[in-house]
Every structure is written in structure tokens, then in C-alpha cells.
Design a protein around this motif. Structure first.
Motif, PDB file in Angstrom:
ATOM      1  N   ASP A 199      -0.659  -1.867   0.020  1.00  0.00           N
ATOM      2  CA  ASP A 199      -1.844  -1.119   0.453  1.00  0.00           C
ATOM      3  C   ASP A 199      -1.528  -0.152   1.594  1.00  0.00           C
ATOM      4  O   ASP A 199      -2.299   0.782   1.853  1.00  0.00           O
ATOM      5  N   LEU A 200      -0.439  -0.403   2.314  1.00  0.00           N
ATOM      6  CA  LEU A 200      -0.143   0.375   3.514  1.00  0.00           C
ATOM      7  C   LEU A 200       0.286   1.791   3.143  1.00  0.00           C
ATOM      8  O   LEU A 200       0.877   2.016   2.095  1.00  0.00           O
TER       9      LEU A 200
ATOM     10  N   ALA B 174       0.822  10.758   0.204  1.00  0.00           N
ATOM     11  CA  ALA B 174       0.750  10.755  -1.261  1.00  0.00           C
ATOM     12  C   ALA B 174       0.392   9.365  -1.765  1.00  0.00           C
ATOM     13  O   ALA B 174       0.331   9.125  -2.964  1.00  0.00           O
ATOM     14  N   GLN B 175       0.169   8.422  -0.849  1.00  0.00           N
ATOM     15  CA  GLN B 175       0.023   7.014  -1.238  1.00  0.00           C
ATOM     16  C   GLN B 175      -1.402   6.489  -1.177  1.00  0.00           C
ATOM     17  O   GLN B 175      -1.679   5.405  -1.675  1.00  0.00           O
ATOM     18  N   GLY B 176      -2.296   7.201  -0.530  1.00  0.00           N
ATOM     19  CA  GLY B 176      -3.656   6.688  -0.398  1.00  0.00           C
ATOM     20  C   GLY B 176      -4.318   7.272   0.827  1.00  0.00           C
ATOM     21  O   GLY B 176      -3.794   8.186   1.460  1.00  0.00           O
TER      22      GLY B 176
ATOM     23  N   PHE C 109       5.018   7.874   9.649  1.00  0.00           N
ATOM     24  CA  PHE C 109       4.350   6.692  10.191  1.00  0.00           C
ATOM     25  C   PHE C 109       3.807   5.834   9.051  1.00  0.00           C
ATOM     26  O   PHE C 109       3.448   6.341   7.990  1.00  0.00           O
ATOM     27  N   LEU C 110       3.730   4.526   9.320  1.00  0.00           N
ATOM     28  CA  LEU C 110       3.111   3.590   8.385  1.00  0.00           C
ATOM     29  C   LEU C 110       1.794   3.148   8.997  1.00  0.00           C
ATOM     30  O   LEU C 110       1.770   2.682  10.152  1.00  0.00           O
ATOM     31  N   VAL C 111       0.686   3.291   8.233  1.00  0.00           N
ATOM     32  CA  VAL C 111      -0.632   2.980   8.802  1.00  0.00           C
ATOM     33  C   VAL C 111      -1.430   2.113   7.834  1.00  0.00           C
ATOM     34  O   VAL C 111      -1.177   2.095   6.615  1.00  0.00           O
ATOM     35  N   SER C 112      -2.411   1.419   8.383  1.00  0.00           N
ATOM     36  CA  SER C 112      -3.315   0.648   7.533  1.00  0.00           C
ATOM     37  C   SER C 112      -4.250   1.615   6.803  1.00  0.00           C
ATOM     38  O   SER C 112      -4.562   2.694   7.302  1.00  0.00           O
ATOM     39  N   PRO C 113      -4.702   1.228   5.599  1.00  0.00           N
ATOM     40  CA  PRO C 113      -5.560   2.117   4.818  1.00  0.00           C
ATOM     41  C   PRO C 113      -7.002   2.087   5.314  1.00  0.00           C
ATOM     42  O   PRO C 113      -7.398   1.185   6.049  1.00  0.00           O
TER      43      PRO C 113
END
Ligand SMILES: [Zn+2]
Length: 211
Positions: A56-57, A67-69, A40-44
């Protein structure tokens, strides 16, 4: 993956629309889309939705690992929706003020008030009040997921879902408009026509003179 680039751009655009429409302020609200079955792609977490950048996503797995934030603190609510609704591909959560006024007042929304929503959105149910970002909030919406694409969160806000993020956002707009018109209709129903004596006096004046 070109599709993922488009998903990121769409989420940034909708974040800006949420902010410009006043559906969120500060770092409120969150967005997500299903990339694949378990990705899934989510807002930070902690970022203004109006100032999101594609980089930022955050991509997460079902457990919310990334692993991205740091993903939104409301990921458990989004996960609950995706697990229970395989048809859902995008989710918007906001604190849109008219809809949130109903959530704060402990009221659900009756879509039968308007011809535009009577069939599409006959009711927007109200989930129990819980603490934001908790598993309890995620569980609070579970009873409504089978039959509803929009749910008010008790004393909190609203969450909408759709076959893509744009559809979820359109439903958020519709819920907010329904809440606005519902409250205005209640105010309008309280209007008073002039009483008979006042009307007689006005008629005696014989029409407009210095209005
Ligand atoms: Zn919220």
C-alpha cells in the motif's frame, strides 16, 4: 532494493504501533521516510495506519508525484520538513490525544518538567491553527524546524522527525508521555490535605478501626 523492503516493513510495523497505542484512529495520521535525496516512501491517503500493507505504501518525488497511488494529503508538510532538514530521514504525524489536548487548548509543552525530557526536548512549540492538508499547514511549522524535532499543530495534532522512522516514533511516544504527565501533574497540584479540624477528629479516633 533490500533496504527499501526493510523500510516498507518498518513503516507497516510502526503504523500498527501508532494505532495500537491510540495515537491515531480511523484513517488519521501519516508516515514517511527518505529513500534518497529526492525520493520518499509515504503512507497512502485514507487508509488506517493499523491496517497498512507493504504494497500500500507509495513512493513519491519531492513534488508528491507517484505512479503507485495516492500519497497522504499531508505530503506538503512532510516535504517542508525534508527540504528544510537534510538530517531528517523519517517523520510521524499523529493525533495522539494527550498531546493533541495541548494543541487544542492553544498551549505548547514544557519539557523541563521532567528530567527525561529537560535536555532532549526542552520545549515542544505550538504552530498556528491551519486547515489540514494545505500549504498553509506546511508553512505553519517552518519557523520551528531549525530548532525542534517535535511540533504541535494548532487544534490538530503533533508531528515528530528523526534520523529514521523508529527515532521519529520514539519521539512521538515521548511527546505524548510528556503531555500526559504535564496534565496529571496539574491535576495532582490541586490536591488538598485534610484540614486541621478533620485531622483532630481522626486523631481522636485513635487509629484505624473499620477502614
Ligand atoms: Zn492530522
Amino acid at each position: 532494493m533490500a533496504n527499501l523492503v526493510l523500510m516498507r516493513r518498518e513503516m507497516v510495523a510502526i503504523g500498527q504501533e501508532m494505532q495500537s497505542r491510540g495515537f491515531v484512529v480511523a484513517a488519521e495520521g501519516n508516515l514517511s521516510v527518505r529513500i534518497s535525496g529526492h525520493c520518499f516512501l509515504v503512507s497512502p491517503s485514507g487508509v488506517s495506519k493499523g491496517g497498512l500493507r507493504v504494497q500500500d505504501l507509495v513512493e513519491v518525488d519531492t513534488a508528491g508525484r507517484s505512479a503507485q497511488g495516492k500519497p497522504t494529503s499531508e505530503w506538503p508538510m512532510h516535504r517542508e520538513i525534508y527540504v528544510n532538514r537534510p538530517d531528517v530521514q523519517g517523520i510521524c504525524h499523529a493525533h495522539a490525544p494527550w498531546a493533541t489536548a495541548f494543541a487544542a487548548a492553544g498551549r505548547d509543552l514544557d519539557g523541563s518538567l521532567l528530567t527525561e525530557t529537560a535536555a532532549l526536548l526542552p520545549r515542544v512549540p505550538l504552530a498556528a491553527r491551519t486547515i489540514p492538508g494545505t500549504a498553509e499547514l506546511a508553512l505553519s511549522i517552518k519557523p520551528f524546524l531549525a530548532d525542534h524535532d517535535a511540533i504541535l499543530l494548532g487544534n490538530h495534532g503533533v508531528v515528530t522527525m528523526g534520523t529514521d522512522l523508529r527515532a521519529a516514533f520514539a519521539l512521538l511516544e515521548t511527546v505524548e508521555r510528556l503531555a500526559q504527565v504535564t496534565l496529571l501533574a496539574e491535576v495532582a497540584a490541586g490536591q488538598n490535605s485534610v484540614d486541621a479540624e478533620t485531622l483532630r477528629l481522626l486523631q481522636e479516633r485513635g487509629g484505624p478501626k473499620s477502614y
